[in-house]
Scaffold this active site. Sequence first.
Site, PDB file in Angstrom:
ATOM      1  N   ASP A 139       0.913  -1.136   0.000  1.00 26.63           N
ATOM      2  CA  ASP A 139       0.000   0.000   0.000  1.00 26.63           C
ATOM      3  C   ASP A 139       0.955   1.188   0.000  1.00 26.63           C
ATOM      4  O   ASP A 139       1.598   1.461   1.023  1.00 26.63           O
ATOM      5  CB  ASP A 139      -0.881   0.009   1.251  1.00 26.63           C
ATOM      6  CG  ASP A 139      -1.888   1.139   1.199  1.00 26.63           C
ATOM      7  OD1 ASP A 139      -1.445   2.290   1.025  1.00 26.63           O
ATOM      8  OD2 ASP A 139      -3.091   0.896   1.313  1.00 26.63           O
ATOM      9  N   HIS A 140       1.105   1.842  -1.158  1.00 28.46           N
ATOM     10  CA  HIS A 140       2.230   2.777  -1.253  1.00 28.46           C
ATOM     11  C   HIS A 140       2.106   3.957  -0.287  1.00 28.46           C
ATOM     12  O   HIS A 140       3.088   4.614   0.027  1.00 28.46           O
ATOM     13  CB  HIS A 140       2.473   3.229  -2.707  1.00 28.46           C
ATOM     14  CG  HIS A 140       1.586   4.325  -3.178  1.00 28.46           C
ATOM     15  ND1 HIS A 140       0.350   4.098  -3.709  1.00 28.46           N
ATOM     16  CD2 HIS A 140       1.756   5.674  -3.216  1.00 28.46           C
ATOM     17  CE1 HIS A 140      -0.208   5.247  -4.046  1.00 28.46           C
ATOM     18  NE2 HIS A 140       0.631   6.225  -3.755  1.00 28.46           N
TER      19      HIS A 140
ATOM     20  N   HIS B 140      -5.912   2.815   0.960  1.00 30.44           N
ATOM     21  CA  HIS B 140      -5.070   3.918   1.469  1.00 30.44           C
ATOM     22  C   HIS B 140      -5.731   4.681   2.623  1.00 30.44           C
ATOM     23  O   HIS B 140      -5.081   4.981   3.623  1.00 30.44           O
ATOM     24  CB  HIS B 140      -4.764   4.920   0.348  1.00 30.44           C
ATOM     25  CG  HIS B 140      -4.144   4.295  -0.862  1.00 30.44           C
ATOM     26  ND1 HIS B 140      -3.150   3.348  -0.786  1.00 30.44           N
ATOM     27  CD2 HIS B 140      -4.370   4.486  -2.180  1.00 30.44           C
ATOM     28  CE1 HIS B 140      -2.791   2.990  -2.009  1.00 30.44           C
ATOM     29  NE2 HIS B 140      -3.520   3.664  -2.882  1.00 30.44           N
TER      30      HIS B 140
HETATM   31  O1  LIG Z   1      -3.098   4.187  -5.560  1.00 29.07           O
HETATM   32  C1  LIG Z   1      -3.423   5.234  -6.092  1.00 29.07           C
HETATM   33  O2  LIG Z   1      -2.873   6.378  -5.636  1.00 29.07           O
HETATM   34  C2  LIG Z   1      -2.824   7.527  -6.475  1.00 29.07           C
HETATM   35  C3  LIG Z   1      -2.522   8.701  -5.554  1.00 29.07           C
HETATM   36  O3  LIG Z   1      -1.286   8.477  -4.955  1.00 29.07           O
HETATM   37  P1  LIG Z   1      -0.322   9.690  -4.597  1.00 29.07           P
HETATM   38  O4  LIG Z   1       0.873   9.040  -4.002  1.00 29.07           O
HETATM   39  O5  LIG Z   1      -0.046  10.429  -5.881  1.00 29.07           O
HETATM   40  O6  LIG Z   1      -1.062  10.572  -3.647  1.00 29.07           O
HETATM   41  C4  LIG Z   1      -4.121   7.728  -7.230  1.00 29.07           C
HETATM   42  O7  LIG Z   1      -3.950   8.768  -8.188  1.00 29.07           O
HETATM   43  C5  LIG Z   1      -4.497   6.465  -7.954  1.00 29.07           C
HETATM   44  O8  LIG Z   1      -5.774   6.640  -8.564  1.00 29.07           O
HETATM   45  C6  LIG Z   1      -4.547   5.297  -7.018  1.00 29.07           C
HETATM   46  O9  LIG Z   1      -4.664   4.094  -7.774  1.00 29.07           O
END
Ligand SMILES: O=C1O[C@H](COP(=O)(O)O)[C@@H](O)[C@H](O)[C@H]1O
Length: 510
Positions: free
Chosen positions: A179-180, A242
């Site tokens: 989960d990044h 997230h």
């Molecule tokens: O996992 C995702 O995250 C991005 C937003 O990540 P961020 O690190 O740029 O805040 C989101 O744009 C995308 O739709 C989603 O799959």
Amino acid sequence: MESSTFVLFGATGDLAKRKIFPALYNLFADGKLSGPLSVIGLGRRTLTNESFQAGVLDSLHAFSRRKVEDSPELQRFLKSFEYSVLDVGHPEDYRKLLGHVQRREEELGLPQNRMFYLSVGPEFFGEIAANINASGLGDTRGWKRLIIEKPFGTDLESARELNDSLNAAFTEEEIFRIDHFLGKPMVQNLEVLKYSNPVLRALWQNRYIANVQITASETVGVEERAGYYDKAGALRDMFQNHMLQLVMMMAMQLPKGSTPEDVRSKKRHVIQSVRPLLRENLAQNVIRGQYAAGEINGRPVDAYTSEPGIGPSSQNETYIAARLFIDDPLWDEVPFYIRTGKRMKEKSTRIVIEFKEPFNDLHNLNRLNLDPNLLIIDIGPEEGISLQLNTKNPRQHGQLEPVSIRHDSANPELPEAYENLIYDALLGDATFFAHWDEVELSWQWVQPIIEATAGGTLPLHLYPAGSNGPAAADELLGDAHWWLDEPTSDAHNKITAVHAADSEAVRPGA
Ligand SMILES: O=C1O[C@H](COP(=O)(O)O)[C@@H](O)[C@H](O)[C@H]1O
Ligand SMILES: NC(=O)C1=CN([C@@H]2O[C@H](COP(=O)(O)OP(=O)(O)OC[C@H]3O[C@@H](n4cnc5c(N)ncnc54)[C@H](OP(=O)(O)O)[C@@H]3O)[C@@H](O)[C@H]2O)C=CC1
């Protein structure tokens, strides 16, 4: 760290190019990858090792946070990448891959530690895991680990099925679910902030906190991902994973020196304690939205339903907000307001903690009408922490006014989320990965939203692109309000008025 072979499924895809190759390069350049490096990239298309390496180099030029200049070190890095053709459904390709992995292990004197990274669609996860098992790739004298990307299932049932299929080949300890958001430095800092600052630690409870607001707003729309996004929506794309992970990270409390197991057990406790949503009052606690046409940074943008690949009558949500409560003595009756959406006013991921104002209760005759103290944790794109306090302004006859004390922690030298996470997985540290219990409990909590959406009982509120989301989401907060929303344009005010007067602006479910 022990050396290993990094087997990358989906090495010709977008994620590999934008995130995984740059992360490996930055870890290599920081000297964090000990011993020889062996990366074997996989995909259906035919590539030579040289053309694969050229693609890796292009991706570093385009996406690495570090400047890439030709050097013997860079050449050594690129030469560690080799390519094999593999179609997920062809068992003979896995046997060929095993030969390739073993040859490189012998050439480089590597122990049989194998990291399998599945940067492919989730529909392939089960089949790949089974083939890793059947082909002998998983029979190692060292360790084997599996990194997988989201989405992890599309609802509770499919997530359970997926997990069962992975467990046939890998144990829970061997599975690293990315989960990044958990790799973002400020999210990783949350726990440290709490346990290393006695002031915050003392205040981190319902006695002092009025509410917690967690926002992940984006200015981008659906982009080229219509096929995926129109099925996933904001609920599956951002909210179930997230956003609920941020709730867990924010609400858990750990003693200093906790182990990865302690972190996971505290997170499990939080998500288990989130009060279940009831069908009867779902619409008062959850707001779904979809962007209408609007304006972002002075440029007109189309409605979601006019985006390429999206049908004109799509009922998919591009925004979701919810009010939730954690039934735990520490958080009793503290509302958590969470929201995420595309095509909003600004790109920002942020936690705002509003503290109670003890003198402002209704029975106190000396009410001061102060602004509340706020602790603001900016997770991205700017990272920083601010504390809003009240102070006297000597130039305004000693009038009280809010001031902000801010620490900016943005630093281009800091590792990115994917670097942190790949590094941890190589070390075998699962602290910042989602445990199956967390994933399952998160799906369980959102399941009533999925069902109400499918049953058409949760309305879809339109909001103009470039606004702070649907007006209905403001009502979730009762007398409180979302802090730090940038002022909205006239367009937003107009559509808010339409909301009230014209039921067209609120689409009932499908
Ligand atoms: O996992 C995702 O995250 C991005 C937003 O990540 P961020 O690190 O740029 O805040 C989101 O744009 C995308 O739709 C989603 O799959
Ligand atoms: N891109 C992103 O920012 C993010 C992606 N993810 C997830 O990461 C995963 C990968 O996404 P992304 O890189 O964007 O996807 P892409 O569509 O860009 O890439 C898919 C990859 O899978 C390979 N592939 C497809 N079918 C097969 C098959 N039958 N056999 C073997 N390989 C196959 C493709 O290789 P080839 O065509 O050569 O066969 C390609 O390398 C997905 O699960 C996605 O949800 C998660 C978060 C963010």
